[in-house]
Motif scaffolding. Structure first.
Motif, PDB file in Angstrom:
ATOM      1  N   TYR A  44     -16.325 -11.379  -9.471  1.00 20.75           N
ATOM      2  CA  TYR A  44     -15.078 -11.176  -8.721  1.00 20.75           C
ATOM      3  C   TYR A  44     -14.109 -10.269  -9.472  1.00 20.75           C
ATOM      4  CZ  TYR A  44     -15.728 -14.069  -4.607  1.00 20.75           C
ATOM      5  OH  TYR A  44     -16.151 -14.545  -3.391  1.00 20.75           O
ATOM      6  N   ILE A 102     -11.409 -19.304  -5.468  1.00 25.25           N
ATOM      7  CA  ILE A 102     -12.010 -18.148  -4.791  1.00 25.25           C
ATOM      8  C   ILE A 102     -11.888 -18.278  -3.270  1.00 25.25           C
ATOM      9  CG2 ILE A 102     -14.214 -17.019  -4.287  1.00 25.25           C
ATOM     10  CD1 ILE A 102     -15.005 -17.523  -7.208  1.00 25.25           C
ATOM     11  N   THR A 109      -9.184 -12.668  -3.208  1.00 24.18           N
ATOM     12  CA  THR A 109     -10.646 -12.800  -3.227  1.00 24.18           C
ATOM     13  C   THR A 109     -11.304 -12.656  -1.865  1.00 24.18           C
ATOM     14  OG1 THR A 109     -10.561 -15.206  -2.914  1.00 24.18           O
ATOM     15  CG2 THR A 109     -10.413 -14.385  -5.184  1.00 24.18           C
ATOM     16  N   ALA A 209     -18.378 -16.576  -2.381  1.00 25.75           N
ATOM     17  CA  ALA A 209     -18.473 -17.831  -3.127  1.00 25.75           C
ATOM     18  C   ALA A 209     -19.843 -18.480  -2.988  1.00 25.75           C
ATOM     19  CB  ALA A 209     -17.383 -18.790  -2.652  1.00 25.75           C
TER      20      ALA A 209
END
Length: 567
Positions: A44, A102, A109, A209
Protein backbone atom coordinates in the motif's frame (compact mmCIF):
# COMPACT_ATOMS: atom_id res chain seq x y z
CA UNK A 1 5.88 -18.96 -21.45
CA UNK A 2 4.37 -15.92 -19.75
CA UNK A 3 2.59 -18.29 -17.38
CA UNK A 4 5.91 -19.83 -16.33
CA UNK A 5 7.43 -16.38 -15.82
CA UNK A 6 4.38 -15.48 -13.74
CA UNK A 7 5.06 -18.52 -11.53
CA UNK A 8 8.68 -17.37 -11.30
CA UNK A 9 7.59 -13.93 -10.08
CA UNK A 10 5.32 -15.47 -7.42
CA UNK A 11 8.15 -17.74 -6.30
CA UNK A 12 10.50 -14.75 -5.85
CA UNK A 13 7.91 -12.79 -3.86
CA UNK A 14 7.11 -15.66 -1.52
CA UNK A 15 10.75 -16.66 -1.14
CA UNK A 16 11.45 -13.13 0.13
CA UNK A 17 8.49 -13.37 2.51
CA UNK A 18 9.49 -16.82 3.80
CA UNK A 19 13.11 -15.70 4.29
CA UNK A 20 12.06 -12.63 6.25
CA UNK A 21 9.56 -14.65 8.32
CA UNK A 22 12.22 -17.26 9.10
CA UNK A 23 14.42 -14.51 10.54
CA UNK A 24 11.64 -13.76 12.98
CA UNK A 25 10.40 -17.19 14.01
CA UNK A 26 13.31 -19.46 13.10
CA UNK A 27 16.31 -17.49 14.34
CA UNK A 28 14.81 -15.10 16.91
CA UNK A 29 12.07 -17.42 18.19
CA UNK A 30 9.40 -14.70 17.91
CA UNK A 31 6.20 -16.37 16.81
CA UNK A 32 4.22 -13.45 15.37
CA UNK A 33 1.21 -13.71 13.08
CA UNK A 34 1.37 -10.25 11.57
CA UNK A 35 3.61 -10.90 8.57
CA UNK A 36 0.83 -10.42 6.01
CA UNK A 37 0.15 -7.01 7.59
CA UNK A 38 3.78 -5.99 7.04
CA UNK A 39 3.51 -7.32 3.48
CA UNK A 40 0.39 -5.15 3.04
CA UNK A 41 2.13 -2.06 4.42
CA UNK A 42 4.85 -2.41 1.77
CA UNK A 43 2.28 -2.88 -1.01
CA UNK A 44 0.00 0.00 0.00
CA UNK A 45 2.88 2.40 0.65
CA UNK A 46 4.18 1.81 -2.86
CA UNK A 47 0.68 2.12 -4.34
CA UNK A 48 0.05 5.44 -2.58
CA UNK A 49 3.47 6.91 -3.40
CA UNK A 50 3.20 6.02 -7.09
CA UNK A 51 -0.46 6.86 -7.78
CA UNK A 52 -1.02 9.85 -5.52
CA UNK A 53 2.46 11.43 -5.40
CA UNK A 54 3.81 10.22 -8.75
CA UNK A 55 7.14 9.05 -7.32
CA UNK A 56 9.32 6.87 -9.53
CA UNK A 57 11.65 3.97 -8.70
CA UNK A 58 13.45 3.59 -6.31
CA UNK A 59 11.64 6.06 -4.03
CA UNK A 60 8.42 4.01 -3.59
CA UNK A 61 10.45 0.90 -2.74
CA UNK A 62 12.67 2.75 -0.25
CA UNK A 63 9.65 4.51 1.22
CA UNK A 64 7.87 1.18 1.71
CA UNK A 65 10.85 -0.39 3.45
CA UNK A 66 11.50 2.58 5.73
CA UNK A 67 7.84 3.05 6.65
CA UNK A 68 7.40 -0.65 7.42
CA UNK A 69 10.55 -0.65 9.59
CA UNK A 70 9.49 2.51 11.42
CA UNK A 71 5.94 1.32 12.02
CA UNK A 72 7.09 -2.13 13.13
CA UNK A 73 9.57 -0.55 15.56
CA UNK A 74 6.87 1.62 17.11
CA UNK A 75 4.58 -1.40 17.43
CA UNK A 76 7.35 -3.75 18.58
CA UNK A 77 8.49 -1.66 21.55
CA UNK A 78 5.38 -2.47 23.63
CA UNK A 79 4.37 -5.70 21.86
CA UNK A 80 7.70 -7.53 22.22
CA UNK A 81 7.74 -7.18 25.99
CA UNK A 82 5.44 -10.22 25.99
CA UNK A 83 6.33 -13.77 24.98
CA UNK A 84 4.81 -17.03 23.82
CA UNK A 85 1.08 -17.11 23.19
CA UNK A 86 0.76 -13.50 24.35
CA UNK A 87 2.91 -12.40 21.41
CA UNK A 88 0.76 -14.48 19.07
CA UNK A 89 -2.35 -12.68 20.33
CA UNK A 90 -0.77 -9.22 20.11
CA UNK A 91 0.55 -9.84 16.58
CA UNK A 92 -2.81 -11.23 15.48
CA UNK A 93 -4.39 -8.03 16.79
CA UNK A 94 -1.89 -6.03 14.71
CA UNK A 95 -2.91 -8.01 11.62
CA UNK A 96 -6.57 -7.21 12.23
CA UNK A 97 -5.90 -3.52 12.96
CA UNK A 98 -3.87 -3.02 9.77
CA UNK A 99 -6.58 -4.60 7.62
CA UNK A 100 -9.29 -2.55 9.31
CA UNK A 101 -7.34 0.66 8.70
CA UNK A 102 -6.93 -0.30 5.03
CA UNK A 103 -10.64 -1.04 4.66
CA UNK A 104 -11.89 2.07 6.47
CA UNK A 105 -9.45 4.81 5.44
CA UNK A 106 -11.09 5.07 2.02
CA UNK A 107 -9.66 8.44 1.06
CA UNK A 108 -6.13 7.04 1.29
CA UNK A 109 -6.41 3.31 0.60
CA UNK A 110 -9.57 3.09 -1.50
CA UNK A 111 -11.28 0.89 1.10
CA UNK A 112 -12.80 -2.27 -0.36
CA UNK A 113 -12.09 -1.02 -3.90
CA UNK A 114 -8.34 -1.00 -3.32
CA UNK A 115 -5.88 1.02 -5.40
CA UNK A 116 -5.47 0.39 -9.11
CA UNK A 117 -3.52 1.90 -11.96
CA UNK A 118 -0.14 1.46 -10.29
CA UNK A 119 2.49 2.17 -12.96
CA UNK A 120 5.17 -0.43 -13.76
CA UNK A 121 8.88 0.05 -13.12
CA UNK A 122 10.81 2.34 -15.46
CA UNK A 123 14.58 2.16 -15.85
CA UNK A 124 15.30 4.96 -18.29
CA UNK A 125 13.54 3.98 -21.50
CA UNK A 126 13.11 0.38 -20.36
CA UNK A 127 9.63 -0.37 -19.04
CA UNK A 128 9.22 -3.51 -16.91
CA UNK A 129 5.83 -4.42 -18.33
CA UNK A 130 6.16 -8.13 -19.14
CA UNK A 131 6.28 -11.17 -16.80
CA UNK A 132 9.79 -12.07 -18.00
CA UNK A 133 11.23 -8.63 -17.31
CA UNK A 134 9.55 -8.45 -13.94
CA UNK A 135 10.80 -11.92 -13.04
CA UNK A 136 14.36 -10.68 -13.57
CA UNK A 137 13.71 -7.69 -11.28
CA UNK A 138 12.06 -9.91 -8.66
CA UNK A 139 14.94 -12.40 -8.82
CA UNK A 140 17.50 -9.64 -8.21
CA UNK A 141 15.41 -8.45 -5.25
CA UNK A 142 15.30 -12.01 -3.88
CA UNK A 143 19.08 -12.39 -4.15
CA UNK A 144 19.65 -9.08 -2.35
CA UNK A 145 17.15 -9.86 0.42
CA UNK A 146 18.58 -13.35 0.86
CA UNK A 147 22.13 -11.96 1.09
CA UNK A 148 21.05 -9.41 3.71
CA UNK A 149 19.44 -12.15 5.79
CA UNK A 150 22.46 -14.42 5.34
CA UNK A 151 24.91 -11.73 6.50
CA UNK A 152 22.76 -11.17 9.59
CA UNK A 153 22.48 -14.80 10.65
CA UNK A 154 26.15 -15.58 9.90
CA UNK A 155 27.33 -12.90 12.32
CA UNK A 156 27.57 -12.23 16.06
CA UNK A 157 24.10 -10.69 15.80
CA UNK A 158 22.69 -13.90 14.35
CA UNK A 159 24.37 -15.95 17.09
CA UNK A 160 22.87 -13.62 19.69
CA UNK A 161 19.43 -14.11 18.11
CA UNK A 162 19.74 -17.89 18.38
CA UNK A 163 20.87 -17.57 22.01
CA UNK A 164 17.83 -15.42 22.75
CA UNK A 165 15.62 -17.99 21.00
CA UNK A 166 17.01 -20.83 23.13
CA UNK A 167 16.73 -19.02 26.48
CA UNK A 168 16.01 -15.33 27.01
CA UNK A 169 17.04 -15.13 30.67
CA UNK A 170 20.35 -16.89 29.94
CA UNK A 171 20.96 -14.48 27.05
CA UNK A 172 20.42 -11.54 29.42
CA UNK A 173 22.76 -13.17 31.92
CA UNK A 174 25.63 -13.06 29.40
CA UNK A 175 25.01 -9.40 28.60
CA UNK A 176 22.68 -9.45 25.58
CA UNK A 177 20.17 -6.62 25.24
CA UNK A 178 17.04 -8.66 24.55
CA UNK A 179 14.73 -5.74 23.80
CA UNK A 180 17.16 -4.22 21.29
CA UNK A 181 17.55 -7.53 19.46
CA UNK A 182 13.80 -8.15 19.32
CA UNK A 183 13.05 -4.70 17.96
CA UNK A 184 15.96 -4.87 15.49
CA UNK A 185 15.00 -8.26 14.03
CA UNK A 186 11.32 -7.30 13.92
CA UNK A 187 12.19 -4.14 11.97
CA UNK A 188 14.53 -5.97 9.57
CA UNK A 189 11.96 -8.70 8.96
CA UNK A 190 9.32 -6.01 8.30
CA UNK A 191 11.63 -4.21 5.87
CA UNK A 192 12.25 -7.36 3.84
CA UNK A 193 8.53 -8.19 3.81
CA UNK A 194 7.87 -4.65 2.56
CA UNK A 195 10.19 -5.32 -0.40
CA UNK A 196 7.92 -8.20 -1.41
CA UNK A 197 4.86 -5.98 -0.90
CA UNK A 198 6.30 -3.22 -3.06
CA UNK A 199 7.08 -5.70 -5.83
CA UNK A 200 3.57 -7.15 -5.55
CA UNK A 201 1.99 -3.72 -6.05
CA UNK A 202 4.01 -2.85 -9.14
CA UNK A 203 3.66 -6.28 -10.71
CA UNK A 204 -0.13 -6.61 -10.40
CA UNK A 205 -0.77 -2.82 -10.73
CA UNK A 206 -3.50 -3.26 -8.12
CA UNK A 207 -3.70 -3.85 -4.36
CA UNK A 208 -6.64 -4.71 -2.12
CA UNK A 209 -7.06 -5.93 1.45
CA UNK A 210 -8.13 -9.40 0.24
CA UNK A 211 -4.55 -10.20 -0.76
CA UNK A 212 -3.20 -9.75 2.78
CA UNK A 213 -5.46 -11.74 5.11
CA UNK A 214 -4.33 -13.97 7.97
CA UNK A 215 -4.45 -16.88 5.50
CA UNK A 216 -1.47 -15.30 3.76
CA UNK A 217 0.56 -15.38 6.99
CA UNK A 218 -0.33 -19.05 7.49
CA UNK A 219 0.68 -19.78 3.90
CA UNK A 220 4.09 -18.16 4.46
CA UNK A 221 4.47 -19.99 7.78
CA UNK A 222 3.82 -23.30 5.99
CA UNK A 223 6.69 -22.50 3.60
CA UNK A 224 9.05 -21.88 6.53
CA UNK A 225 8.05 -25.06 8.37
CA UNK A 226 8.16 -27.20 5.23
CA UNK A 227 11.57 -25.95 4.14
CA UNK A 228 13.13 -25.91 7.60
CA UNK A 229 12.88 -23.49 10.52
CA UNK A 230 16.23 -21.82 11.16
CA UNK A 231 17.55 -22.48 7.65
CA UNK A 232 17.40 -19.74 5.00
CA UNK A 233 17.84 -22.15 2.13
CA UNK A 234 14.90 -24.08 3.54
CA UNK A 235 12.75 -20.95 3.28
CA UNK A 236 13.50 -20.67 -0.43
CA UNK A 237 12.90 -24.40 -0.94
CA UNK A 238 9.60 -24.26 0.95
CA UNK A 239 8.44 -21.34 -1.18
CA UNK A 240 9.40 -23.18 -4.37
CA UNK A 241 7.48 -26.30 -3.36
CA UNK A 242 4.28 -24.56 -2.27
CA UNK A 243 4.22 -22.30 -5.34
CA UNK A 244 5.14 -24.93 -7.95
CA UNK A 245 3.46 -28.07 -6.53
CA UNK A 246 -0.15 -26.90 -7.09
CA UNK A 247 0.72 -26.01 -10.69
CA UNK A 248 2.30 -29.44 -11.31
CA UNK A 249 -0.80 -31.16 -9.95
CA UNK A 250 -2.83 -29.44 -12.68
CA UNK A 251 -1.12 -31.66 -15.26
CA UNK A 252 -2.53 -34.86 -13.69
CA UNK A 253 -5.31 -36.43 -15.82
CA UNK A 254 -8.29 -36.19 -13.48
CA UNK A 255 -12.09 -36.07 -13.96
CA UNK A 256 -13.05 -32.48 -14.65
CA UNK A 257 -15.89 -32.28 -12.11
CA UNK A 258 -13.76 -33.37 -9.11
CA UNK A 259 -10.28 -32.35 -10.29
CA UNK A 260 -9.92 -29.37 -7.94
CA UNK A 261 -10.93 -31.40 -4.87
CA UNK A 262 -8.57 -34.26 -5.70
CA UNK A 263 -5.72 -31.81 -6.25
CA UNK A 264 -6.32 -30.31 -2.79
CA UNK A 265 -6.30 -33.81 -1.24
CA UNK A 266 -3.06 -34.73 -3.01
CA UNK A 267 -1.54 -31.38 -2.08
CA UNK A 268 -2.38 -31.97 1.59
CA UNK A 269 -1.07 -35.56 1.51
CA UNK A 270 2.28 -34.45 0.08
CA UNK A 271 2.67 -31.81 2.83
CA UNK A 272 1.69 -34.27 5.56
CA UNK A 273 4.17 -36.85 4.27
CA UNK A 274 6.99 -34.31 4.34
CA UNK A 275 6.16 -33.25 7.90
CA UNK A 276 5.86 -36.86 9.11
CA UNK A 277 9.12 -38.07 7.62
CA UNK A 278 11.03 -34.78 8.00
CA UNK A 279 9.52 -33.08 11.09
CA UNK A 280 12.29 -30.46 11.18
CA UNK A 281 11.68 -29.59 7.55
CA UNK A 282 13.42 -30.64 4.38
CA UNK A 283 16.52 -28.64 5.32
CA UNK A 284 16.88 -28.60 9.13
CA UNK A 285 18.89 -25.96 10.98
CA UNK A 286 22.66 -26.60 10.64
CA UNK A 287 24.37 -28.06 13.70
CA UNK A 288 27.96 -28.46 14.86
CA UNK A 289 30.74 -27.30 12.53
CA UNK A 290 28.20 -26.56 9.81
CA UNK A 291 26.82 -23.75 11.96
CA UNK A 292 30.20 -22.00 12.19
CA UNK A 293 30.88 -19.35 9.55
CA UNK A 294 34.60 -18.86 10.06
CA UNK A 295 37.28 -21.51 9.73
CA UNK A 296 37.61 -23.67 12.86
CA UNK A 297 41.35 -23.76 12.15
CA UNK A 298 41.61 -20.20 13.52
CA UNK A 299 40.54 -21.20 17.01
CA UNK A 300 43.69 -22.36 18.82
CA UNK A 301 45.19 -19.56 20.88
CA UNK A 302 47.29 -20.71 23.84
CA UNK A 303 47.29 -17.49 25.83
CA UNK A 304 48.28 -18.10 29.46
CA UNK A 305 45.67 -18.20 32.21
CA UNK A 306 46.95 -14.94 33.72
CA UNK A 307 45.85 -12.99 30.65
CA UNK A 308 42.53 -14.84 30.58
CA UNK A 309 41.58 -14.49 34.24
CA UNK A 310 43.23 -11.30 35.44
CA UNK A 311 40.94 -8.70 37.03
CA UNK A 312 41.90 -5.08 36.65
CA UNK A 313 42.84 -2.98 39.69
CA UNK A 314 41.88 -3.40 43.34
CA UNK A 315 43.40 -5.37 46.19
CA UNK A 316 42.59 -8.81 47.48
CA UNK A 317 39.77 -8.77 50.06
CA UNK A 318 38.48 -5.47 48.70
CA UNK A 319 34.66 -5.42 48.71
CA UNK A 320 33.51 -5.44 45.09
CA UNK A 321 29.76 -6.10 45.30
CA UNK A 322 27.65 -5.32 48.33
CA UNK A 323 23.99 -5.73 49.14
CA UNK A 324 22.75 -3.65 52.07
CA UNK A 325 19.51 -4.35 53.93
CA UNK A 326 17.84 -5.74 50.83
CA UNK A 327 14.13 -6.49 50.89
CA UNK A 328 11.81 -7.96 48.30
CA UNK A 329 8.04 -8.32 48.53
CA UNK A 330 5.68 -10.06 46.12
CA UNK A 331 2.37 -8.59 47.18
CA UNK A 332 1.91 -9.70 50.77
CA UNK A 333 4.70 -12.31 50.60
CA UNK A 334 8.09 -11.30 51.96
CA UNK A 335 10.75 -13.23 50.03
CA UNK A 336 13.80 -11.34 51.33
CA UNK A 337 13.94 -9.08 54.38
CA UNK A 338 16.93 -7.12 55.66
CA UNK A 339 19.45 -9.23 53.74
CA UNK A 340 23.05 -7.98 53.58
CA UNK A 341 26.04 -9.53 51.86
CA UNK A 342 29.49 -8.43 50.71
CA UNK A 343 31.54 -10.17 48.01
CA UNK A 344 35.29 -9.64 48.11
CA UNK A 345 37.95 -9.70 45.46
CA UNK A 346 39.88 -12.96 45.43
CA UNK A 347 37.46 -14.70 47.80
CA UNK A 348 34.83 -17.42 47.45
CA UNK A 349 31.69 -16.62 49.39
CA UNK A 350 29.03 -19.21 50.13
CA UNK A 351 25.30 -18.55 50.42
CA UNK A 352 23.76 -21.28 52.55
CA UNK A 353 20.27 -21.97 53.81
CA UNK A 354 17.28 -24.30 53.63
CA UNK A 355 15.00 -24.54 50.62
CA UNK A 356 12.75 -21.50 50.39
CA UNK A 357 15.13 -19.35 52.43
CA UNK A 358 15.38 -16.76 49.62
CA UNK A 359 18.82 -17.59 48.21
CA UNK A 360 17.84 -17.53 44.53
CA UNK A 361 15.75 -14.40 45.11
CA UNK A 362 18.86 -12.78 46.60
CA UNK A 363 20.82 -13.74 43.47
CA UNK A 364 18.09 -12.29 41.28
CA UNK A 365 18.28 -9.02 43.21
CA UNK A 366 22.07 -8.80 42.97
CA UNK A 367 22.03 -9.46 39.20
CA UNK A 368 19.12 -7.22 38.15
CA UNK A 369 16.54 -9.91 37.39
CA UNK A 370 14.47 -8.53 40.25
CA UNK A 371 14.35 -4.96 41.58
CA UNK A 372 14.60 -4.62 45.38
CA UNK A 373 11.65 -3.28 47.33
CA UNK A 374 14.15 -1.75 49.75
CA UNK A 375 17.89 -1.55 50.35
CA UNK A 376 20.95 -0.83 48.21
CA UNK A 377 23.15 -2.79 45.82
CA UNK A 378 26.61 -1.29 45.38
CA UNK A 379 29.33 -2.17 42.89
CA UNK A 380 32.59 -0.49 43.85
CA UNK A 381 30.51 1.88 45.96
CA UNK A 382 28.12 2.88 43.15
CA UNK A 383 24.40 2.08 43.35
CA UNK A 384 23.41 -0.40 40.62
CA UNK A 385 20.01 -1.47 41.96
CA UNK A 386 18.11 -0.11 38.95
CA UNK A 387 20.36 -1.49 36.23
CA UNK A 388 19.07 -4.16 33.86
CA UNK A 389 20.69 -7.62 33.79
CA UNK A 390 22.63 -7.03 30.55
CA UNK A 391 23.86 -3.67 31.88
CA UNK A 392 25.13 -5.36 35.03
CA UNK A 393 27.10 -7.87 32.95
CA UNK A 394 28.77 -4.97 31.16
CA UNK A 395 29.45 -3.39 34.59
CA UNK A 396 31.09 -6.60 35.83
CA UNK A 397 28.45 -8.83 37.50
CA UNK A 398 27.40 -12.15 35.92
CA UNK A 399 25.47 -15.16 37.18
CA UNK A 400 24.53 -18.74 36.36
CA UNK A 401 21.26 -20.56 37.00
CA UNK A 402 20.35 -23.62 39.02
CA UNK A 403 18.83 -25.26 35.94
CA UNK A 404 21.90 -24.38 33.79
CA UNK A 405 19.97 -22.77 30.88
CA UNK A 406 22.54 -23.51 28.21
CA UNK A 407 21.92 -22.63 24.58
CA UNK A 408 21.28 -26.26 23.76
CA UNK A 409 20.84 -25.88 19.99
CA UNK A 410 24.19 -24.12 19.62
CA UNK A 411 27.68 -25.58 19.70
CA UNK A 412 29.79 -25.57 22.86
CA UNK A 413 32.08 -23.02 21.22
CA UNK A 414 29.16 -20.74 20.29
CA UNK A 415 27.86 -20.91 23.88
CA UNK A 416 31.11 -19.32 24.98
CA UNK A 417 31.52 -16.92 22.05
CA UNK A 418 28.09 -15.38 22.53
CA UNK A 419 29.12 -14.30 26.05
CA UNK A 420 32.30 -12.48 24.98
CA UNK A 421 32.01 -8.69 25.43
CA UNK A 422 33.09 -7.90 21.86
CA UNK A 423 30.26 -10.05 20.45
CA UNK A 424 27.40 -7.92 21.75
CA UNK A 425 26.47 -6.35 18.40
CA UNK A 426 24.67 -3.02 18.71
CA UNK A 427 25.57 -1.53 15.33
CA UNK A 428 24.09 -3.80 12.66
CA UNK A 429 25.32 -1.52 9.87
CA UNK A 430 28.91 -2.55 10.62
CA UNK A 431 28.11 -6.06 9.45
CA UNK A 432 27.56 -4.68 5.95
CA UNK A 433 29.98 -1.74 5.93
CA UNK A 434 33.04 -3.47 7.45
CA UNK A 435 32.63 -7.21 6.76
CA UNK A 436 36.34 -8.01 6.88
CA UNK A 437 36.75 -6.31 10.26
CA UNK A 438 33.77 -8.30 11.57
CA UNK A 439 35.34 -11.50 10.28
CA UNK A 440 38.67 -10.72 11.96
CA UNK A 441 36.92 -10.04 15.26
CA UNK A 442 35.05 -13.32 14.84
CA UNK A 443 38.30 -15.22 14.46
CA UNK A 444 39.77 -13.47 17.51
CA UNK A 445 36.65 -14.34 19.49
CA UNK A 446 36.95 -17.96 18.42
CA UNK A 447 40.54 -18.11 19.62
CA UNK A 448 39.63 -16.65 23.00
CA UNK A 449 36.62 -18.95 23.35
CA UNK A 450 38.80 -21.96 22.57
CA UNK A 451 41.24 -20.90 25.27
CA UNK A 452 38.41 -20.61 27.80
CA UNK A 453 37.21 -24.08 26.82
CA UNK A 454 40.74 -25.37 27.22
CA UNK A 455 40.82 -23.84 30.70
CA UNK A 456 37.78 -25.93 31.72
CA UNK A 457 38.98 -28.89 29.62
CA UNK A 458 36.10 -28.84 27.14
CA UNK A 459 38.09 -27.90 24.03
CA UNK A 460 37.71 -31.41 22.61
CA UNK A 461 33.92 -30.92 22.55
CA UNK A 462 34.02 -27.41 21.05
CA UNK A 463 32.10 -28.19 17.85
CA UNK A 464 29.50 -30.47 19.36
CA UNK A 465 26.00 -29.28 20.17
CA UNK A 466 25.58 -28.35 23.83
CA UNK A 467 22.59 -30.70 24.12
CA UNK A 468 24.97 -33.64 23.55
CA UNK A 469 27.15 -32.96 26.61
CA UNK A 470 27.09 -35.01 29.78
CA UNK A 471 25.70 -33.36 32.92
CA UNK A 472 29.19 -32.76 34.32
CA UNK A 473 30.32 -31.22 31.03
CA UNK A 474 27.26 -28.98 31.03
CA UNK A 475 28.32 -27.69 34.45
CA UNK A 476 31.79 -26.92 33.10
CA UNK A 477 30.28 -25.14 30.13
CA UNK A 478 28.30 -22.93 32.54
CA UNK A 479 31.61 -21.95 34.17
CA UNK A 480 33.20 -21.30 30.78
CA UNK A 481 30.29 -19.14 29.60
CA UNK A 482 30.35 -17.11 32.81
CA UNK A 483 34.10 -16.64 32.52
CA UNK A 484 33.72 -15.44 28.92
CA UNK A 485 31.67 -12.42 30.07
CA UNK A 486 34.84 -10.95 31.60
CA UNK A 487 32.89 -10.04 34.74
CA UNK A 488 34.82 -9.61 37.97
CA UNK A 489 31.91 -10.83 40.13
CA UNK A 490 30.71 -14.36 39.33
CA UNK A 491 27.64 -15.80 41.03
CA UNK A 492 27.02 -19.54 40.70
CA UNK A 493 23.63 -21.03 41.61
CA UNK A 494 24.30 -24.59 42.84
CA UNK A 495 27.21 -25.29 40.46
CA UNK A 496 28.00 -28.67 42.07
CA UNK A 497 24.55 -30.14 42.48
CA UNK A 498 24.07 -33.63 41.10
CA UNK A 499 27.78 -34.34 40.62
CA UNK A 500 29.70 -37.33 42.00
CA UNK A 501 32.80 -36.96 44.16
CA UNK A 502 35.23 -37.55 41.31
CA UNK A 503 33.66 -34.85 39.17
CA UNK A 504 33.50 -32.47 42.15
CA UNK A 505 37.24 -32.73 42.64
CA UNK A 506 37.74 -31.97 38.94
CA UNK A 507 35.67 -28.78 39.19
CA UNK A 508 37.05 -27.51 42.53
CA UNK A 509 40.39 -26.36 41.01
CA UNK A 510 38.55 -24.41 38.29
CA UNK A 511 36.51 -22.46 40.87
CA UNK A 512 39.58 -21.85 43.03
CA UNK A 513 41.55 -20.52 40.08
CA UNK A 514 38.87 -17.93 39.45
CA UNK A 515 39.31 -16.55 42.96
CA UNK A 516 43.09 -16.83 42.87
CA UNK A 517 43.12 -14.55 39.83
CA UNK A 518 41.09 -11.84 41.53
CA UNK A 519 37.48 -12.78 40.79
CA UNK A 520 34.87 -12.27 43.49
CA UNK A 521 33.01 -15.59 43.53
CA UNK A 522 29.73 -16.40 45.25
CA UNK A 523 28.07 -19.82 45.24
CA UNK A 524 24.71 -21.11 46.42
CA UNK A 525 25.24 -24.67 47.57
CA UNK A 526 23.52 -27.31 49.73
CA UNK A 527 26.46 -29.73 49.78
CA UNK A 528 28.29 -28.98 53.01
CA UNK A 529 31.46 -30.71 51.77
CA UNK A 530 31.57 -28.22 48.89
CA UNK A 531 31.07 -25.31 51.28
CA UNK A 532 33.89 -26.50 53.58
CA UNK A 533 36.20 -27.27 50.67
CA UNK A 534 35.76 -24.05 48.70
CA UNK A 535 34.36 -21.15 50.69
CA UNK A 536 36.34 -18.55 52.61
CA UNK A 537 33.20 -17.05 54.14
CA UNK A 538 29.59 -18.15 54.39
CA UNK A 539 26.36 -16.17 54.74
CA UNK A 540 23.56 -18.23 56.28
CA UNK A 541 20.16 -17.15 54.99
CA UNK A 542 16.85 -18.24 56.49
CA UNK A 543 13.36 -16.80 56.12
CA UNK A 544 14.83 -14.08 53.88
CA UNK A 545 17.22 -12.81 56.57
CA UNK A 546 20.95 -13.09 57.17
CA UNK A 547 21.03 -15.29 60.28
CA UNK A 548 24.81 -15.62 60.58
CA UNK A 549 28.09 -14.84 58.84
CA UNK A 550 31.42 -16.59 59.34
CA UNK A 551 33.85 -19.23 58.20
CA UNK A 552 32.34 -22.60 57.24
CA UNK A 553 33.59 -24.41 60.38
CA UNK A 554 32.28 -21.65 62.66
CA UNK A 555 28.78 -21.84 61.23
CA UNK A 556 28.65 -25.61 61.24
CA UNK A 557 29.67 -25.63 64.92
CA UNK A 558 27.02 -23.04 65.81
CA UNK A 559 24.48 -24.96 67.97
CA UNK A 560 21.47 -22.94 66.78
CA UNK A 561 22.31 -23.28 63.08
CA UNK A 562 23.23 -26.92 63.53
CA UNK A 563 19.78 -27.53 64.99
CA UNK A 564 18.01 -25.62 62.20
CA UNK A 565 19.92 -26.86 59.16
CA UNK A 566 23.06 -28.96 59.57
CA UNK A 567 21.45 -31.91 61.35
Amino acid sequence: MDFLYHIGVLFCLYAILATSFNLLIGFAGLFALSHAALYAIGAYTTAILTTKLGLAFPLPLLGSVLFAMLLSTIIALPALRVNGHYLVIVSLALQIIVLQVILNWKSLTGGTDGIGGIPPYHFGNLVIDTPFRFMMVAFIALVLCYCIARVLIRSPFGRALRAMRDNESAAQAVGLDILFMKVAVFAISAGLAAVAGSLFAQYFSYVSAESFSINETIYILAMVILGGVGNLRGSVLGAAILIILPELLKFLPLPVDIADKIRLVLYGCVLMAVLVFAPQGLLPEPRGRKAMWVSPDGGDDRTDDEALLSSEGGKRDEIVLEGRNLGKRFGGVVAVSDFSISLKKGRITGLLGPNGAGKTTAFNLLTGFLKPTSGQILLHGKDIARKKPHELVDAGVARSFQDLRLFTNMTVLENVMVALPGQKVRSIWRLFLTPMAVRRREQEAMRKAMHILRFVELHDRAYETAADLSYAEEKLLVVARLLATGAEVLLFDEPMSGLDQTTLHDIFPVIRKLAEHGKAVCIIEHNLDVIKELCDEVFFLDEGRTMAVGKPDELMNNPELAERYFK
